[in-house]
Design a protein around this motif. Structure first.
Motif, PDB file in Angstrom:
ATOM      1  N   UNK A  24      -3.270  -0.066  57.715  1.00  0.00           N
ATOM      2  CA  UNK A  24      -4.714   0.715  57.785  1.00  0.00           C
ATOM      3  C   UNK A  24      -5.368   0.046  58.944  1.00  0.00           C
ATOM      4  N   UNK A  25      -5.373  -1.307  58.933  1.00  0.00           N
ATOM      5  CA  UNK A  25      -6.282  -1.893  60.282  1.00  0.00           C
ATOM      6  C   UNK A  25      -5.794  -1.343  61.415  1.00  0.00           C
ATOM      7  N   UNK A  26      -4.505  -0.934  61.786  1.00  0.00           N
ATOM      8  CA  UNK A  26      -3.920  -0.676  62.855  1.00  0.00           C
ATOM      9  C   UNK A  26      -4.316   0.832  63.052  1.00  0.00           C
ATOM     10  N   UNK A  27      -4.752   1.789  62.391  1.00  0.00           N
ATOM     11  CA  UNK A  27      -5.145   3.146  62.369  1.00  0.00           C
ATOM     12  C   UNK A  27      -6.698   3.453  62.269  1.00  0.00           C
ATOM     13  N   UNK A  28      -7.508   2.841  63.314  1.00  0.00           N
ATOM     14  CA  UNK A  28      -8.734   3.032  63.021  1.00  0.00           C
ATOM     15  C   UNK A  28      -9.119   4.793  63.303  1.00  0.00           C
ATOM     16  N   UNK A  29     -10.175   5.026  62.666  1.00  0.00           N
ATOM     17  CA  UNK A  29     -10.581   6.505  62.832  1.00  0.00           C
ATOM     18  C   UNK A  29     -10.980   6.788  64.309  1.00  0.00           C
ATOM     19  N   UNK A  30     -10.749   8.081  64.881  1.00  0.00           N
ATOM     20  CA  UNK A  30     -11.329   8.260  66.207  1.00  0.00           C
ATOM     21  C   UNK A  30     -12.464   8.713  66.058  1.00  0.00           C
ATOM     22  N   UNK A  31     -13.562   8.244  67.176  1.00  0.00           N
ATOM     23  CA  UNK A  31     -14.899   8.612  67.221  1.00  0.00           C
ATOM     24  C   UNK A  31     -15.001  10.356  67.435  1.00  0.00           C
ATOM     25  N   UNK A  32     -16.074  10.872  66.821  1.00  0.00           N
ATOM     26  CA  UNK A  32     -15.886  12.277  66.841  1.00  0.00           C
ATOM     27  C   UNK A  32     -15.954  12.826  68.346  1.00  0.00           C
TER      28      UNK A  32
END
Length: 270
Positions: A24-32
């Motif tokens: 989960x830590x390795x897959x941060x959500x992308x900035x819009x």
């Protein structure tokens, strides 16, 4: 055997949970905004700027500059980002951004504005709340920013005399020249009051030689006359008086003294 399996189950569960957390830590959500088009980035940056969110607008312009690299829009974004940095109080970074722009895009249609903005930032350097409270005149400040500002405005006027920013640049150049002369008189006055008459005469003479059309010339001649008189150099004193009377007939020291700062300098309005 059963006991061993029981002991292994919590360990396996903990290991699985740890792996899930790491994933989960390795897959941060992308900035819009990473999905926005260049046109939307520009529109959003303009909107943030209009609301006074200069830091946020600057970051969007920076992203736009990279997204539209090599285009006129990227150049516009770079200029707009410099202005956002200036409005946000980061003058050093704003000047650095403009310097890079001028170096990389010497033929840009916005080069005159870049020079004007560069001059404006230096012109307003340190003219903030503290200076207003202290009622400190521009002539009493460090003059390097003023000299840098003058050079930017001069380059603009020389290269682009028909620019929309040329007339205002000329007015500011004239003010800067007068402030530089006033600065030399300010130093000469300091020396005179402390009895350093040779230093006072030399600084005042510099004003007379370099800034002949400046309003500060009258006081410079007066300081020269006073300094030479204290030094017993009567011939030089009389020469200074003669020049002062010729250029300023009936000249006398005003009751409030020379060089009294205006109550509301026009440059504080910018």
């Amino acid at each position: 055997m059963i006991q061993k399996n029981v002991l292994r189950r919590p360990l396996a569960l903990a290991l699985a949970m740890s792996m899930a957390l790491l994933a989960g830590c390795g897959s941060t959500p992308k900035e819009p905004e990473s999905q926005w088009s260049a046109e939307r980035l520009y529109a959003e940056a303009k909107e943030e700027a209009s609301q006074g969110n200069f830091e946020r607008a600057g970051k969007l312009y920076e992203r736009l500059e990279g997204r539209a690299s090599g285009t006129a829009l990227a150049q516009q974004a770079q200029i707009e980002r410099a202005y956002m940095l200036y409005k946000g109080g980061d003058k050093a970074q704003a000047l650095s951004t403009l310097e890079r722009f001028i170096k990389l895009h010497p033929t840009s249609a916005a080069i005159d504005y870049a020079l004007y903005l560069q001059g404006l930032i230096n012109f307003n350097d340190n003219l903030g709340l503290l200076g207003s409270l202290a009622r400190q005149d521009l002539s009493e400040r460090d003059q390097q920013a003023a000299r840098d500002s003058y050079q930017s405005f001069k380059q603009l006027v020389d290269l682009y005399p028909q620019s929309l920013y040329a007339d205002d640049s000329r007015v500011r150049m004239n003010y800067i020249v007068n402030s530089l002369a006033a600065y030399e008189v300010h130093v000469a006055r300091y020396y005179l009051k402390r009895g350093a008459y040779v230093a006072a005469a030399n600084r005042a003479q510099q004003v007379v030689v370099e800034f002949q059309q400046s309003p500060s010339t009258q006081e410079a001649l007066y300081i020269m006359s006073e300094s030479y008189d204290k030094l017993g150099l009567t011939q030089l004193r009389d020469d200074a008086n003669r020049v002062m009377q010729k250029n300023f007939p009936g000249a006398a020291v005003p009751a409030e003294g020379f060089g009294a700062p205006a109550k509301r300098p026009w440059w504080q309005l910018w």
